[in-house]
Structure formats: structure tokens, C-alpha cells
Design an enzyme around this catalytic site. Structure first.
Site, mmCIF file in Angstrom:
data_model
loop_
_atom_site.group_PDB
_atom_site.id
_atom_site.type_symbol
_atom_site.label_atom_id
_atom_site.label_comp_id
_atom_site.label_asym_id
_atom_site.label_seq_id
_atom_site.Cartn_x
_atom_site.Cartn_y
_atom_site.Cartn_z
ATOM 1 N N ARG A 123 12.383 -4.380 12.548
ATOM 2 C CA ARG A 123 11.477 -3.625 13.420
ATOM 3 C C ARG A 123 10.684 -4.594 14.288
ATOM 4 N NH1 ARG A 123 8.142 0.002 9.390
ATOM 5 N NH2 ARG A 123 6.655 -1.497 10.167
ATOM 6 N N LYS A 150 0.836 -1.214 0.000
ATOM 7 C CA LYS A 150 0.000 0.000 0.000
ATOM 8 C C LYS A 150 0.869 1.262 0.000
ATOM 9 C CE LYS A 150 -2.141 -0.835 3.916
ATOM 10 N NZ LYS A 150 -1.589 -2.126 4.338
ATOM 11 N N ARG A 155 -9.015 1.053 9.037
ATOM 12 C CA ARG A 155 -8.621 -0.335 9.270
ATOM 13 C C ARG A 155 -9.698 -1.092 10.027
ATOM 14 N NH1 ARG A 155 -2.668 0.504 8.968
ATOM 15 N NH2 ARG A 155 -1.595 -1.469 9.202
ATOM 16 N N ARG A 213 -0.252 -9.570 13.129
ATOM 17 C CA ARG A 213 -0.733 -8.481 12.256
ATOM 18 C C ARG A 213 -1.658 -9.032 11.169
ATOM 19 N NH1 ARG A 213 4.487 -5.575 10.218
ATOM 20 N NH2 ARG A 213 3.089 -4.056 9.273
ATOM 21 N N ARG A 269 12.055 -7.875 5.754
ATOM 22 C CA ARG A 269 12.183 -6.419 5.779
ATOM 23 C C ARG A 269 13.218 -5.984 6.832
ATOM 24 N NH1 ARG A 269 6.638 -3.211 5.010
ATOM 25 N NH2 ARG A 269 6.355 -3.314 7.239
#
Ligand code: AMP
Length: 209
Positions: free
Chosen positions: A156, A13, A88, A167, A123
Site C-alpha cells: 500500500r 491496534k 490521534r 507516519r 506488509r
């Protein structure tokens, strides 16, 4: 034009919002980025949001709705905007309605779960300048070191495997119902995420037009 980008975390996104911003001149509004900046600066909202974000949960609706309302009241949003990561939840979508915001299109970027997990777990982020990399798709020139500022790259907290699972679960439970919500309003356009970012961008830009 007011747009919403929907999709699981890691669906792309943010990347696609940047492309639309460049091509259409609309500002990208990422509640995730606003919240991350608040955490970094240890503001009262940041301190309130941090534990939710670190565990892969959503920050409470009233906090995020307040942030969004202030942001879209700014001058650069007068000609429209791209919402990346908001709404969301259904109450957040209802709040947009209550604010009188007319949404023109909702672009849902769909990517299978296995790919999402691979994308998120590879990531790496620079804690000093915020740049992000991917060990496979977008590696830094020197492993573990930020190209831009020389900082030491980290995973992270919200990209740790256990948090990624959480998530995705949160996305399915709380956010995916928005697909039907906007389909029922005739606003939904679905884009299938492609291997190459530029191929997805082409589809997204077609969907915007
Ligand atoms: P993102 O970078 O969009 O994945 O956002 C990072 C984190 O910020 C999410 O995992 C949530 O904890 C929080 N967050 C961002 N946007 C929202 C939202 N609209 N509602 C609730 N929490 C949010």
C-alpha cells in the site's frame, strides 16, 4: 464500556480491537478503515483524504471528527465501542469530551520503533478484497497472491518505506502526547506488545477487565 486503543501505526491496534470485539461484543471503530473505504469508493471525503493518507500525514481533525461523530451515533454503539486509530491528536480527544463521550479505559500498546518499521515494511495488501498479509509473520500460501480471492498483492502507498518514516514521525509529534493526556486523567493502561499476537491479546483482555 468505551475503550480507546492507542499505539504507533503497526503496533497491532486493529488486530487487538478485533479480539476485544469478539470477546466483549463491542464494535470496533477504525477511522483508518472508514477513510480507506471512502478513498476506494471515491466519495467526497475520500477524495479530500487521499493525499494526506498517501503521504503519511493525518487527515484534518474536522474531517475525522465528523466521521467519528456520525459513526458513534449508530445503533450498534449504544452499549459501548472500541476506538481504533481515534483520537490521534489532542483536539480530537477534546472533541470526544465535547461530544459527552465518557472513556472508560485507554489501552496503549507499546512496540519499539525497529519492530514497527519491520512490521510495516513487510506488509502486503490485496487491492481487490482488502485482505492483508506479512511476508514474514503471515505470508500468503503463494508468494504475491491473495489466499482469499487470488488477487495480486501490493505494498500500500502508506506502507512504502518513506511513508512509514513519515507516519512514525507524525505519531510521535501528534499522537504520542495523548499518552500523557490520558495518564493525567487516570485512564491509561500500558500493554507491551509481545512477539506472539496471542500473548499481546491476553494482556489486552486483562487490561480491559
Ligand atoms: P490507520 O489504518 O489507522 O493507520 O489509518 C490510515 C490513515 O488514515 C492514517 O495514516 C491517517 O492518514 C488517516 N487517519 C486514520 N485515523 C485518523 C485520525 N483519527 N486522524 C487523522 N487521520 C487519520
Amino acid at each position: 464500556m468505551n475503550l480507546i486503543l492507542l499505539g504507533a501505526p503497526g503496533a497491532g491496534k486493529g488486530t487487538q480491537a478485533e479480539v476485544i470485539e469478539r470477546e466483549c461484543g463491542l464494535p470496533q471503530i477504525s477511522t483508518g478503515n472508514i477513510l480507506k473505504a471512502a478513498v476506494k469508493n471515491a466519495t467526497p471525503i475520500g477524495l479530500q483524504a487521499k493525499s494526506f493518507m498517501d503521504s503519511g500525514a493525518l487527515v484534518p481533525d474536522e474531517v475525522v471528527i465528523g466521521i467519528l461523530k456520525d459513526r458513534i451515533a449508530e445503533d450498534d454503539c449504544k452499549g459501548g465501542f472500541i476506538l481504533d486509530g481515534f483520537p490521534r491528536t489532542v483536539p480530537q480527544a477534546d472533541a470526544l469530551d465535547a461530544m459527552g463521550v465518557i472513556i472508560d479505559k485507554v489501552i496503549s500498546i507499546e512496540v519499539p520503533d525497529e519492530k514497527i518499521t519491520k512490521r510495516l515494511s513487510g506488509r502486503r495488501a490485496c487491492p481487490d478484497c482488502g485482505a492483508t498479509y506479512h511476508v514474514e509473520y503471515n505470508p500468503p500460501k503463494t508468494e504475491g497472491i491473495c489466499d482469499k480471492c487470488g488477487g495480486k498483492l501490493v505494498i500500500r502507498d502508506d506502507d512504502k518505506p518513506e511513508t512509514v518514516i513519515e507516519r512514525l514521525k507524525t505519531y510521535k509529534e501528534k499522537t504520542a502526547p495523548l499518552i500523557d493526556y490520558y495518564k493525567a486523567k487516570g485512564k491509561l493502561v500500558t500493554v507491551i506488545g509481545q512477539e506472539e499476537v496471542s500473548d499481546t491479546s491476553k494482556l489486552v483482555l486483562e487490561a480491559v477487565k
